[in-house]
Design an enzyme around this catalytic site. Structure first.
Site, PDB file in Angstrom:
ATOM      1  N   CYS A   1      14.368 -35.015 -19.262  1.00  0.00           N
ATOM      2  CA  CYS A   1      14.522 -34.150 -20.368  1.00  0.00           C
ATOM      3  C   CYS A   1      16.132 -34.116 -20.975  1.00  0.00           C
ATOM      4  O   CYS A   1      16.599 -35.205 -21.501  1.00  0.00           O
ATOM      5  CB  CYS A   1      14.392 -32.664 -20.183  1.00  0.00           C
ATOM      6  SG  CYS A   1      13.750 -31.791 -21.654  1.00  0.00           S
TER       7      CYS A   1
ATOM      8  N   HIS B   1       9.358 -32.772 -17.474  1.00  0.00           N
ATOM      9  CA  HIS B   1       9.884 -32.072 -16.199  1.00  0.00           C
ATOM     10  C   HIS B   1       8.866 -32.583 -15.123  1.00  0.00           C
ATOM     11  O   HIS B   1       8.132 -31.550 -14.697  1.00  0.00           O
ATOM     12  CB  HIS B   1       9.980 -30.645 -16.387  1.00  0.00           C
ATOM     13  CG  HIS B   1      11.276 -30.568 -17.279  1.00  0.00           C
ATOM     14  ND1 HIS B   1      12.619 -30.162 -17.045  1.00  0.00           N
ATOM     15  CD2 HIS B   1      11.125 -30.086 -18.644  1.00  0.00           C
ATOM     16  CE1 HIS B   1      13.156 -29.781 -17.983  1.00  0.00           C
ATOM     17  NE2 HIS B   1      12.430 -29.897 -19.267  1.00  0.00           N
TER      18      HIS B   1
ATOM     19  N   GLU C   1       9.352 -32.600 -12.097  1.00  0.00           N
ATOM     20  CA  GLU C   1      10.102 -31.577 -10.945  1.00  0.00           C
ATOM     21  C   GLU C   1       9.268 -30.145 -10.743  1.00  0.00           C
ATOM     22  O   GLU C   1       9.133 -29.407  -9.702  1.00  0.00           O
ATOM     23  CB  GLU C   1      11.623 -31.375 -10.911  1.00  0.00           C
ATOM     24  CG  GLU C   1      11.826 -30.300 -11.928  1.00  0.00           C
ATOM     25  CD  GLU C   1      12.163 -30.812 -13.313  1.00  0.00           C
ATOM     26  OE1 GLU C   1      12.874 -30.187 -14.140  1.00  0.00           O
ATOM     27  OE2 GLU C   1      11.672 -32.172 -13.423  1.00  0.00           O
TER      28      GLU C   1
END
Length: 184
Positions: free
Chosen positions: A78, A165, A167
């Site tokens: 991002c 994202h 993660e």
């Protein structure tokens, strides 16, 4: 050992993923942290202009840029993707190490955030887009993922970027980074 830029943004989630993968990591918060031995660096999501300003204020900008230009494996998510892009629509390029063109907040404000599942390097994975940028052009590199024909992940030599994202929902992209870029 993977360094995680920890000046602002969603850096702790990357640490959790690396911990779960039994990969050692450390937070990069000051200039001396850049001198630690690392086999790769993660630039997390957050606010790209704030992270860029902090890199300058802390005299970390040029040393980090030099390390990436000299081959340090780098993974930007991002805002991290925006920092690595050479061309930023509606913004100023920051580290400018990757030959991509990116548009900040391409899907709108926070209300434009969304979740989907799509293919990343032949694997269907969850993708969370939060005030996400959009890669509008790839000058050099390989497109690894698209969503509705929008480019959302690119690899170029020692660098990987995603506009989503990973993660937050999966360790697949981190494994890809470690196995394909860090281990190359």
């Amino acid at each position: 050992m993977i360094g995680i830029l920890a000046l602002q943004g969603a850096f702790i989630e990357h640490k959790y993923i690396l911990d779960n993968l039994s990969v050692e990591s450390f937070e990069i918060r000051k200039l001396s942290d850049l001198n630690k031995k690392m086999s790769g660096v993660i630039l997390p999501g957050g606010e790209s202009t704030t992270i860029g300003k902090l890199l300058l204020d802390l005299n970390m900008f040029i040393p980090l840029q030099d390390k990436i230009k000299n081959g340090l494996p780098s993974f930007g998510t991002c805002a991290g993707a925006i920092l690595l892009a050479k061309y930023v629509e509606d913004g100023t390029p920051s580290l400018a190490t990757m030959d991509i063109k990116i548009k900040r907040n391409a899907y709108g404000r926070q209300l434009g955030s969304f979740f989907t599942k799509d293919k990343f390097d032949d694997e269907i994975i969850p993708m969370s887009f939060i005030r996400a940028p959009l890669i509008t052009e790839v000058v050099a590199g390989n497109i690894l993922a698209t969503v509705n024909d929008d480019i959302v992940a690119v690899k170029q030599n020692n660098q990987l970027v995603t506009t989503f994202h990973p993660e937050l929902k999966t360790d697949f992209v981190h494994k890809y980074f470690l196995n394909t870029i860090v281990q190359r």
